[in-house]
Enzyme design. Structure first.
Site, short mmCIF file in Angstrom:
data_model
loop_
_atom_site.label_atom_id
_atom_site.label_comp_id
_atom_site.label_asym_id
_atom_site.label_seq_id
_atom_site.Cartn_x
_atom_site.Cartn_y
_atom_site.Cartn_z
CB SER A 86 3.80 24.18 -45.34
OG SER A 86 4.16 23.11 -46.17
CG ASP A 253 -0.82 18.09 -43.43
OD1 ASP A 253 -0.82 17.84 -44.65
OD2 ASP A 253 -0.09 18.94 -42.90
CG HIS A 281 -0.51 21.03 -45.88
ND1 HIS A 281 0.41 20.69 -44.92
CD2 HIS A 281 0.10 21.96 -46.66
CE1 HIS A 281 1.53 21.36 -45.10
NE2 HIS A 281 1.36 22.16 -46.14
#
Length: 303
Positions: A86, A253, A281
């Protein structure tokens, strides 16, 4: 340990994303270690068990300090498998920029991936202001094969279009998209804190409920540091751009949607692209074995 085992042993450094900490790797770390690898997980500044508060972290470099300090201690003859999840993609990009000779491969795990043509905040600006359109059934990889792909991505990404503006993210992104995420002024930046609805609906929708509860307990306020990143110079081709890069795509995601993952792949260009199907995610919690297999495949090629 035999000489062959020593050669096969890799050193993985796992870097978490915003509002998270080293704790999110608890399923992946023992898998890698059981395979004979060395694994380092760390808390970035004001994250996990790190004692700083986000109010006291003014710049992205300060936020990345625990990672940069670790990189400085790595022997010159050792090369790491650097994994960023991320927002952690920008942290490993900074480490690759400063210590390219110490990184065998940078792995962007459904992560923000900067290029060398624009300032570091560019990838965040595009994400947070994008206007995406795509055919609903466009396959991710050629013939829908979830296999490691060599060279630059194909024209499949050209089916997506995006637009972006330069205003700050909290001024241009609809509040509804952030659900119950809290934004607040914090010194020279904007802090953010993922609320339980954002966690459950956007990040953990396919992960075990126990892991969602863990996140609700351990998450801490963080920041995208947009205000600072807009002022920083581009990552260089000689530093960050010289290190092999791989991207791991997570097909389900909702935090960094598939369409935007593909746009980053097209924009940056990666040596390899791997797909983890049916992963949200938090792929390290949702699909830890599949992630382990993907990392092994990448590391075997580069480290």
């Amino acid at each position: 340990m035999g000489s062959q085992n020593c050669m096969d042993r890799k050193h993985y450094v796992l870097v978490h994303g915003a509002c998270h900490g080293a704790w999110c790797w608890y399923k992946l770390k023992p898998r890698l270690e059981s395979a004979g690898h060395k694994v380092t997980v760390l808390d970035l500044a004001a994250s996990g068990t790190n004692m700083k508060k986000i109010e006291d972290v003014d710049t992205f470099s300060e936020y990345s300090a625990p990672l940069l300090q670790l990189m400085a201690t790595i022997p010159s003859n050792e090369k790491l498998v650097l994994v960023g999840h991320s927002l952690g993609g920008l942290n490993i990009a900074l480490a690759m920029e400063k210590f390219p000779e110490k990184v065998a491969v940078g792995v962007f795990l459904t992560a923000f991936a900067p290029d060398t043509e624009h300032h570091p905040s560019y990838v965040l600006e595009k994400s947070l202001s994008r206007s995406l359109t795509a055919p609903p059934s466009t396959p991710l990889l050629a013939n829908s094969q979830p296999l490691l792909s060599s060279s630059r991505p194909s024209s499949r990404c050209a089916k997506y279009r995006f637009s972006f503006s330069s205003e700050l993210y909290n001024e241009r992104t609809p509040l509804a998209a952030w659900l119950d995420t809290e934004f607040a002024p914090s010194g020279n930046k904007t802090s953010m804190f993922f609320g339980p609805n954002f966690l459950s609906d956007k990040l953990y929708q396919l992960s075990p409920i126990e892991d969602l509860e863990l996140a609700k307990t351990l998450a801490r306020p963080s920041s995208l540091f947009m205000e600072d990143l807009t002022k920083q110079k581009n990552f260089s081709k000689e530093g960050y751009g010289s290190v092999p890069r791989a991207f791991i795509v997570c097909t389900e995601d909702l935090g960094i949607p598939l369409e935007y993952q593909l746009l980053m792949i097209q924009n940056v260009g990666f040596n390899d692209v791997v797909e983890v199907k049916d992963a949200d995610h938090m792929v390290m919690l949702c699909k830890p074995q599949e992630l382990f297999d993907s990392l092994q495949q990448i590391a075997t090629k580069y480290a």
